[in-house]
Design a protein around this motif. Structure first.
Motif, mmCIF file in Angstrom:
data_model
loop_
_atom_site.group_PDB
_atom_site.id
_atom_site.type_symbol
_atom_site.label_atom_id
_atom_site.label_comp_id
_atom_site.label_asym_id
_atom_site.label_seq_id
_atom_site.Cartn_x
_atom_site.Cartn_y
_atom_site.Cartn_z
ATOM 1 N N MET A 42 0.812 -1.211 0.000
ATOM 2 C CA MET A 42 0.000 0.000 0.000
ATOM 3 C C MET A 42 0.846 1.261 0.000
ATOM 4 O O MET A 42 0.386 2.317 -0.356
ATOM 5 N N ARG B 204 5.106 -1.737 14.009
ATOM 6 C CA ARG B 204 4.119 -0.887 14.665
ATOM 7 C C ARG B 204 2.960 -0.543 13.748
ATOM 8 O O ARG B 204 1.845 -0.300 14.190
ATOM 9 N N SER B 205 3.236 -0.503 12.431
ATOM 10 C CA SER B 205 2.186 -0.136 11.483
ATOM 11 C C SER B 205 1.485 -1.386 10.948
ATOM 12 O O SER B 205 0.671 -1.297 10.030
ATOM 13 N N ALA C 238 2.100 -2.002 7.246
ATOM 14 C CA ALA C 238 1.671 -0.961 6.303
ATOM 15 C C ALA C 238 2.872 -0.157 5.792
ATOM 16 O O ALA C 238 2.963 0.154 4.611
ATOM 17 N N PHE C 239 3.791 0.151 6.664
ATOM 18 C CA PHE C 239 4.967 0.935 6.294
ATOM 19 C C PHE C 239 6.193 0.033 6.243
ATOM 20 O O PHE C 239 6.916 -0.116 7.224
ATOM 21 N N TRP D 274 -0.142 16.773 12.448
ATOM 22 C CA TRP D 274 -0.742 15.567 11.889
ATOM 23 C C TRP D 274 -2.223 15.463 12.261
ATOM 24 O O TRP D 274 -3.065 15.165 11.426
ATOM 25 N N LEU E 218 -13.698 14.655 3.421
ATOM 26 C CA LEU E 218 -14.255 13.372 2.990
ATOM 27 C C LEU E 218 -15.696 13.191 3.466
ATOM 28 O O LEU E 218 -16.512 12.585 2.766
ATOM 29 N N GLN F 267 -11.129 6.278 0.276
ATOM 30 C CA GLN F 267 -11.547 6.536 1.655
ATOM 31 C C GLN F 267 -11.096 5.411 2.573
ATOM 32 O O GLN F 267 -10.625 5.647 3.685
ATOM 33 N N ASP G 37 -8.530 3.394 2.002
ATOM 34 C CA ASP G 37 -7.069 3.498 2.113
ATOM 35 C C ASP G 37 -6.656 4.611 3.058
ATOM 36 O O ASP G 37 -5.700 4.465 3.818
ATOM 37 N N TRP G 38 -7.361 5.722 2.989
ATOM 38 C CA TRP G 38 -7.037 6.842 3.876
ATOM 39 C C TRP G 38 -7.209 6.452 5.333
ATOM 40 O O TRP G 38 -6.361 6.738 6.177
ATOM 41 N N ALA H 62 -7.042 3.498 6.611
ATOM 42 C CA ALA H 62 -5.972 2.560 6.973
ATOM 43 C C ALA H 62 -4.666 3.317 7.211
ATOM 44 O O ALA H 62 -3.947 3.054 8.191
ATOM 45 N N PHE H 63 -4.385 4.264 6.323
ATOM 46 C CA PHE H 63 -3.158 5.055 6.453
ATOM 47 C C PHE H 63 -3.158 5.833 7.766
ATOM 48 O O PHE H 63 -2.170 5.807 8.519
ATOM 49 N N ALA H 64 -4.266 6.504 8.047
ATOM 50 C CA ALA H 64 -4.357 7.320 9.261
ATOM 51 C C ALA H 64 -4.209 6.448 10.502
ATOM 52 O O ALA H 64 -3.530 6.830 11.456
ATOM 53 N N SER I 90 -2.543 3.669 10.686
ATOM 54 C CA SER I 90 -1.143 3.258 10.771
ATOM 55 C C SER I 90 -0.276 4.365 11.355
ATOM 56 O O SER I 90 0.578 4.112 12.216
#
Lengths: 107, 107
Positions: free
Chosen positions: A1, A35-36, A39-40, A92, A103, B89, B91-92, B94-96, B98
């Motif tokens: 991702m 930790r992610s 994801a990262f 952040w 959104l 949305q 993905d966002w 999930a990103f947030a 993480s």
DNA sequence: GCGCAATACATAGGCAGCCTATGCTTGCGT
DNA sequence: ACGCAAGCATAGGCTGCCTATGTATTGCGC
């Protein structure tokens, strides 16, 4: 991702990881991945230059150590870095709130 | 506050704004600024190329109209764009999550 | 009548930052 | 011996956002 959604947020993530005592670069990569929840999963070519940038900016300081026969460049937060971390966390949260607000209007 | 933290998230924001009927480019800029409470005040040189990119990718379709004596290129979501919005949305979020997870370890 | 701001679109060029690819060394397992 | 993970490093490219600039129209203040 991971594409370039991380762009502009990487420094903050690194500060956070170093703040909790991750130490050297390779460990930062592992910590970030764990930790992610995978994801990262960032390559070395991303992390090392980023850490060097942070050091040049005075946000972290590094020193060489040797552990288990291997040389390691260990990082820790500077005072400026601590403040940058706090500011970054605030920014952040503001950013995330703004994105959420935009959104929400969509559905 | 807008630097390049938005990088990689702009397309999603635009899809969201267009989805709720913003229409033409200038209106998109205004909607983005208002909904984000002035956090996202993006210049035209950012928005117009971005909308063109989205159109090239088939996520939005455009048509010319004239309103109040001014020509306007009005955008609306395509079917593909709708799906892209939903995916974005997800993905966002999930990103947030993480990022939050990594930041939580810091304090 | 004139200038200026806001509305509205468009594009060229620059720059920062993340990624790909590559190279090096050391230690451990088999 | 050999391969792989750990560990560091840098060069080069690509993508995408921003700055700057240009056009045109409407409407306001003076």
């Amino acid at each position: 991702m991971n594409n370039d959604v991380i762009r502009g947020h990487l420094d903050l993530l690194l500060l956070a990881v170093v703040a909790s005592g991750a130490g050297h670069g390779y460990a930062v990569i592992r910590a970030l991945r764990e930790r992610s929840d995978d994801a990262f999963d960032l390559p070395e070519g991303t992390i090392y230059p980023a850490l060097h940038r942070l050091e040049q900016q005075g946000l972290v300081v590094s020193s060489w150590t040797v552990a288990e026969g291997r040389r390691r460049r260990v990082y820790r937060l500077s005072g400026v870095g601590q403040r940058a971390l706090v500011d970054g966390q605030r920014d952040w949260r503001a950013f995330a709130r703004s994105v959420d607000a935009v959104l929400e209007g969509a559905r």
